[in-house]
Design an enzyme around this catalytic site. Structure first.
Site, PDB file in Angstrom:
ATOM      1  N   PRO A  12       1.311  -1.681  -0.201  1.00  0.00           N
ATOM      2  CA  PRO A  12      -0.651   0.061  -0.535  1.00  0.00           C
ATOM      3  C   PRO A  12       1.060   1.158  -0.134  1.00  0.00           C
ATOM      4  CG  PRO A  12       0.137  -0.759   2.410  1.00  0.00           C
ATOM      5  CD  PRO A  12       0.896  -2.047   1.079  1.00  0.00           C
ATOM      6  N   MET A  13       0.636   1.486  -0.884  1.00  0.00           N
ATOM      7  CA  MET A  13       1.092   3.239  -1.287  1.00  0.00           C
ATOM      8  C   MET A  13       0.264   4.894  -0.949  1.00  0.00           C
ATOM      9  SD  MET A  13       4.721   2.724  -3.202  1.00  0.00           S
ATOM     10  CE  MET A  13       4.825   1.540  -3.906  1.00  0.00           C
ATOM     11  N   VAL A  14       0.530   5.348  -0.331  1.00  0.00           N
ATOM     12  CA  VAL A  14      -0.755   6.219  -0.573  1.00  0.00           C
ATOM     13  C   VAL A  14      -0.466   7.277  -1.658  1.00  0.00           C
ATOM     14  CG1 VAL A  14      -0.546   9.131   0.875  1.00  0.00           C
ATOM     15  CG2 VAL A  14      -1.196   7.194   2.069  1.00  0.00           C
ATOM     16  N   GLU A  37      -3.599   3.540   1.625  1.00  0.00           N
ATOM     17  CA  GLU A  37      -4.679   4.006   2.607  1.00  0.00           C
ATOM     18  C   GLU A  37      -5.692   5.061   2.577  1.00  0.00           C
ATOM     19  OE1 GLU A  37      -2.722   5.869   5.987  1.00  0.00           O
ATOM     20  OE2 GLU A  37      -4.223   4.523   7.407  1.00  0.00           O
ATOM     21  N   GLN A  82      -6.971  -1.447   1.717  1.00  0.00           N
ATOM     22  CA  GLN A  82      -6.245  -1.083   2.709  1.00  0.00           C
ATOM     23  C   GLN A  82      -7.712   0.015   3.561  1.00  0.00           C
ATOM     24  OE1 GLN A  82      -2.616   0.809   4.409  1.00  0.00           O
ATOM     25  NE2 GLN A  82      -1.731  -0.812   5.259  1.00  0.00           N
ATOM     26  N   CYS A 111       1.206   3.722   9.588  1.00  0.00           N
ATOM     27  CA  CYS A 111       1.789   4.286   9.677  1.00  0.00           C
ATOM     28  C   CYS A 111       2.771   5.213  10.752  1.00  0.00           C
ATOM     29  CB  CYS A 111       0.997   5.390   8.678  1.00  0.00           C
ATOM     30  SG  CYS A 111       1.239   6.306   8.475  1.00  0.00           S
ATOM     31  N   HIS A 178       7.080  -4.825   8.107  1.00  0.00           N
ATOM     32  CA  HIS A 178       7.703  -3.692   7.889  1.00  0.00           C
ATOM     33  C   HIS A 178       8.647  -4.291   8.756  1.00  0.00           C
ATOM     34  CE1 HIS A 178       8.508   0.438   7.096  1.00  0.00           C
ATOM     35  NE2 HIS A 178       9.848  -0.183   6.381  1.00  0.00           N
ATOM     36  N   GLY A 210       9.137  -3.968   3.716  1.00  0.00           N
ATOM     37  CA  GLY A 210      10.565  -3.418   3.938  1.00  0.00           C
ATOM     38  C   GLY A 210      12.347  -3.466   3.513  1.00  0.00           C
ATOM     39  N   ARG A 237       8.405   0.959  -2.422  1.00  0.00           N
ATOM     40  CA  ARG A 237       9.958   2.057  -3.266  1.00  0.00           C
ATOM     41  C   ARG A 237      10.389   1.022  -4.367  1.00  0.00           C
ATOM     42  NH1 ARG A 237      13.434   3.338   1.240  1.00  0.00           N
ATOM     43  NH2 ARG A 237      12.957   1.619   2.093  1.00  0.00           N
TER      44      ARG A 237
HETATM   45  C1  FNR Z   1       4.146   4.013   1.706  1.00  0.00           C
HETATM   46  N1  FNR Z   1       3.720   3.249   3.028  1.00  0.00           N
HETATM   47  C2  FNR Z   1       2.630   2.821   3.156  1.00  0.00           C
HETATM   48  N2  FNR Z   1       2.761   2.040   4.002  1.00  0.00           N
HETATM   49  C3  FNR Z   1       1.294   1.523   4.610  1.00  0.00           C
HETATM   50  O1  FNR Z   1       0.947   0.344   5.457  1.00  0.00           O
HETATM   51  N3  FNR Z   1      -0.064   2.671   3.713  1.00  0.00           N
HETATM   52  C4  FNR Z   1       0.269   3.209   3.552  1.00  0.00           C
HETATM   53  O2  FNR Z   1      -0.605   3.790   2.513  1.00  0.00           O
HETATM   54  C5  FNR Z   1       1.999   4.210   2.557  1.00  0.00           C
HETATM   55  N4  FNR Z   1       1.955   4.722   2.023  1.00  0.00           N
HETATM   56  C6  FNR Z   1       2.935   4.896   1.521  1.00  0.00           C
HETATM   57  C7  FNR Z   1       3.444   6.055   0.570  1.00  0.00           C
HETATM   58  C8  FNR Z   1       4.895   6.159  -0.411  1.00  0.00           C
HETATM   59  C9  FNR Z   1       5.363   6.723  -1.133  1.00  0.00           C
HETATM   60  C10 FNR Z   1       5.594   4.953   0.687  1.00  0.00           C
HETATM   61  C11 FNR Z   1       7.462   4.899   0.095  1.00  0.00           C
HETATM   62  C12 FNR Z   1       5.397   3.965   1.480  1.00  0.00           C
HETATM   63  C13 FNR Z   1       4.862   2.719   3.481  1.00  0.00           C
HETATM   64  C14 FNR Z   1       4.872   1.148   2.498  1.00  0.00           C
HETATM   65  O3  FNR Z   1       4.309  -0.054   2.157  1.00  0.00           O
HETATM   66  C15 FNR Z   1       6.539   0.320   3.101  1.00  0.00           C
HETATM   67  O4  FNR Z   1       5.843  -0.457   4.354  1.00  0.00           O
HETATM   68  C16 FNR Z   1       7.538   0.888   3.623  1.00  0.00           C
HETATM   69  O5  FNR Z   1       8.013   1.914   2.332  1.00  0.00           O
HETATM   70  C17 FNR Z   1       8.470  -0.021   3.157  1.00  0.00           C
HETATM   71  O6  FNR Z   1       8.849  -1.211   1.820  1.00  0.00           O
HETATM   72  P1  FNR Z   1       9.645  -0.899   1.092  1.00  0.00           P
HETATM   73  O7  FNR Z   1      10.031   0.101   0.473  1.00  0.00           O
HETATM   74  O8  FNR Z   1      10.987  -1.184   1.695  1.00  0.00           O
HETATM   75  O9  FNR Z   1      10.016  -1.926   0.154  1.00  0.00           O
END
Ligand code: FNR
Length: 334
Positions: A12-14, A37, A82, A111, A178, A210, A237
């Site tokens: 999930p990534m906002v 989310e 999410q 978060c 994570h 992570g 990412r």
């Molecule tokens: C996130 N992350 C995140 N986590 C979550 O539970 N809900 C969300 O909406 C978001 N939004 C979000 C936006 C952006 C731009 C990033 C980079 C990250 C956290 C993400 O899901 C993850 O837990 C971390 O980035 C670690 O994983 P990676 O990046 O190492 O694969």
């Protein structure tokens, strides 16, 4: 029913995890895709509409007409919704509203942002296991799709395992972990050993997360799997930067990825501001190149598309949609 075994998952990534990115990740080989989310009250003030022109289900904010969540049948068995919440009652209402359109419901418990934590959501739930349990067990009882949650590790392994066991006892199907604490940032090392120990101590599958800093190729995904002892891994990412990381055949050149992304953005009438944000996060330092600078000036989908020779495609598709009466939003980045 989703099975959480041996899967590669889009995290999930906002703002990043809107429909075009999710479909692209599926094209490239992701097995499960999380939406960004979305906060419970945003869904509660939205209305579900079938969009016949686009072939989508839209949840539209009643107050301003914006699309809160858009999904399509292609991802129905793979998309995880999410939820950001601090209330079992609101969570259940949202989940019941959505369950026929998604494959699973996940609760964000990681978060660390002020907005989430001050509202008792996200990482605030890590220090309120009874509340977290109440939300999850209420959801498990209320819906027929799998319920999961996504957490961050606590400062010690024992506390993390203890928390996970409480969450597991709620009846959830899997838990994404994570490997950083809520105080740690992306530059800190991911605690792969803690994820591994958690996975050993739980009966339900753990989805390891992570690892993006060390994931540059498809082969690195296998290493992350090995280092965490989890068969399911979740990428944020690495996929945000180049979504073709999910391709077993290897990553594609960024231009190709951007073109495919833009095609989905046009086909699913994605908001220009969101499209621009996602592509900026793919371009990163390339925003300094002549094309990158032009891209920053682009305000419409057509202007963005024309930088990748897709201006005509965008014009025609938008014309076709207008004729069919699709008028969902502003055409320009605000
Ligand atoms: C996130 N992350 C995140 N986590 C979550 O539970 N809900 C969300 O909406 C978001 N939004 C979000 C936006 C952006 C731009 C990033 C980079 C990250 C956290 C993400 O899901 C993850 O837990 C971390 O980035 C670690 O994983 P990676 O990046 O190492 O694969």
């Amino acid at each position: 029913m989703l099975i959480y075994e041996g899967k590669n998952v889009l995290a999930p990534m906002v703002r990043i995890g809107t429909l075009p990115m999710r479909l692209l990740a599926l094209d490239y080989g992701a097995d499960i895709v999380y939406c960004e989310e979305l906060i419970d009250w945003k869904l509660l003030r939205s209305v579900r509409k079938e969009n016949v022109v686009l072939g989508t289900i839209d949840y539209i904010d009643k107050t301003d007409g914006t699309v809160v969540f858009r999904t399509t049948s292609r991802e129905k068995d793979k998309v995880v919704f999410q939820l950001g919440t601090c209330s079992a009652e609101r969570a259940v209402k949202v989940a019941q509203m959505l369950e026929k359109d998604v494959a699973a419901i996940d609760v964000n418990m990681g978060c660390p942002k002020k907005f989430s934590v001050d509202g008792g959501m996200g990482a605030a739930l890590l220090s309120k296991p009874e509340k977290a349990f109440e939300i999850l067990s209420s959801l498990v009882k209320a819906v027929n799709v799998p319920v999961t949650c996504k957490i961050r590790v606590l400062p010690s392994l024992d506390e993390t395992v203890e928390l996970c066991k409480i969450l597991e006892s709620s009846g959830i199907m899997a838990i994404a972990v994570h490997g950083r604490t809520k105080e740690e940032r992306q530059q800190h090392a991911n605690r792969n050993d803690v994820i591994q120990a958690v996975a050993k101590n739980l009966k339900i599958p753990v989805i390891a997360n992570g690892g993006s800093k060390e994931i540059e190729s498809y082969e690195d995904i296998a290493k992350f799997r090995e280092n965490t002892g989890c068969s399911c891994i979740m990428l944020a990412r690495a996929a945000e930067w180049n979504c073709s990381i999910f391709r077993a055949e290897g990553k594609l050149p960024l231009d190709e990825v951007i073109k495919s992304y833009l095609k989905y953005a046009v086909d699913f009438d994605n908001a220009p501001a969101n499209t621009k944000y996602c592509i900026q996060n793919m371009l990163r330092e390339l925003q300094e190149t002549p094309r990158g600078k032009k891209f920053l000036e682009a305000q419409t989908l057509e202007q963005m598309c024309s930088l990748w020779d897709m201006g005509e495609y965008c014009r025609q598709k938008q014309q076709e949609y207008r004729k069919l009466g699709l008028l969902t939003r502003r055409d320009v980045v605000p």
